[in-house]
Enzyme design. Structure first.
Site, short mmCIF file in Angstrom:
data_model
loop_
_atom_site.label_atom_id
_atom_site.label_comp_id
_atom_site.label_asym_id
_atom_site.label_seq_id
_atom_site.Cartn_x
_atom_site.Cartn_y
_atom_site.Cartn_z
N ARG A 1 41.07 -138.02 -1.64
CA ARG A 1 42.23 -137.86 -2.49
C ARG A 1 43.04 -136.63 -2.08
O ARG A 1 42.47 -135.60 -1.72
CB ARG A 1 41.81 -137.73 -3.95
CG ARG A 1 41.22 -139.01 -4.52
CD ARG A 1 40.71 -138.82 -5.93
NE ARG A 1 39.58 -137.88 -6.00
CZ ARG A 1 38.96 -137.56 -7.12
NH1 ARG A 1 39.35 -138.06 -8.27
NH2 ARG A 1 37.94 -136.72 -7.09
N ASP B 1 46.25 -133.87 -3.20
CA ASP B 1 46.89 -133.30 -4.37
C ASP B 1 48.40 -133.53 -4.36
O ASP B 1 48.97 -133.99 -3.36
CB ASP B 1 46.62 -131.79 -4.43
CG ASP B 1 45.17 -131.46 -4.73
OD1 ASP B 1 44.49 -132.30 -5.36
OD2 ASP B 1 44.72 -130.37 -4.34
N ARG C 1 43.80 -125.29 1.57
CA ARG C 1 44.90 -124.40 1.16
C ARG C 1 44.40 -122.98 0.91
O ARG C 1 45.12 -122.00 1.19
CB ARG C 1 45.57 -124.96 -0.09
CG ARG C 1 46.36 -126.25 0.18
CD ARG C 1 46.77 -126.95 -1.11
NE ARG C 1 47.58 -126.08 -1.95
CZ ARG C 1 47.90 -126.38 -3.21
NH1 ARG C 1 47.47 -127.52 -3.76
NH2 ARG C 1 48.65 -125.55 -3.92
#
Length: 272
Positions: free
Chosen positions: A50, A52, A197
């Protein structure tokens, strides 16, 4: 029931991430709606990983089961007819053996792109992360090498990460400059929430000489997210590809040639 595998690319700028959410535009909901029209039955897709809100994909891999009989060309071209312009099915094939988009994956590859110049881009507003301060890509690369291997990445996971274990096997991280862009290519057996990130945020601080090169090693040992750097913006992040065992017949991207020959998948399959 036949299982179909698709390769998907998308611009995540206008989506609230991959996963279906009530009254919000997501990649999964758009894809399932389009495929359901082709199949004339409800379709539910399973993805390799998945993403974001705001995160893009060069190659997301999904599978779905269906009783509908369509050609691979039909799934691809018919699906694209019903998809918005910011999602595209780029290939389709029938699954073999026990293929599962998530659980069969050995490694994932992400790319993080930083536009490193004094001015923002008018053309790449949501496709890159902007940093106006000069970045030393060589220092960033050297700092990233401390992260290679099997480590506890607690300092690099989101506070709300739901993974049962913070351990991941990092296969490689390459940081390099390409004209005005600094690019980070990173591959692991799996990733924690916001892990890429958070790593990018740490490396950017090192690249701006705000932290020493060995700060990444220090953070690994501390195992405390509160001591880490900022979470870098999602704009420059791309799911680049997924690697599966050869017997599944999924085309291997050249970047995965860097993987060790004994690379194994992250075992997060629910126990029976």
């Amino acid at each position: 029931m036949p299982r179909i595998v698709l390769g998907i690319e998308y611009d995540g700028s206008a989506f609230f991430g991959w996963q279906w959410q009530t009254a919000r535009r997501t990649v999964q909901s758009e894809l399932e709606t389009a495929l359901s029209k082709i199949a004339d039955e409800p379709i539910t897709v399973i993805c390799a990983g998945r993403t974001d809100a705001g995160v893009h994909a060069l190659e997301q891999v999904v599978h779905f089961d269906t009783q509908a009989e369509r050609s691979m060309y039909g799934w691809m071209m018919g699906g694209n007819t019903h998809l918005p312009d910011d999602i595209r099915i780029v290939w389709a094939q029938q699954a073999v053996f026990d293929f599962h988009a998530r659980y069969s994956a050995i490694a994932r590859f992400y790319r993080y792109v930083i536009l490193n110049r004094p001015m923002k881009s008018a053309l790449l507003r949501k496709q890159v992360t902007w940093c106006y301060q000069p970045l030393d890509a060589d220092k960033m690369h050297r700092a990233a090498q401390y992260l290679i291997g099997d480590h506890d990445f607690s300092s690099f996971r989101a506070q709300g990460c739901q993974s049962k274990s913070p351990r991941r096997m990092m296969h490689f991280i390459d940081v390099y400059r390409k004209q005005e862009k600094v690019i980070m290519d990173i591959s692991a057996n799996a990733f924690l929430h916001h892990m890429v990130r958070n790593i990018a945020g740490v490396l950017m601080e090192i690249g701006m000489d705000k932290q020493p090169v060995d700060w990444t090693q220090e953070l690994l040992l501390i195992k405390d997210r509160n001591q880490g750097g900022i979470t870098a913006a999602p704009d420059g992040l791309y799911l680049g590809g997924v690697y599966y065992p050869e017997h599944y017949g999924i085309t291997k991207q050249p970047v995965f040639d860097k993987l060790p020959p004994d690379a194994k998948r992250f075992d997060d399959r629910p126990k029976a």
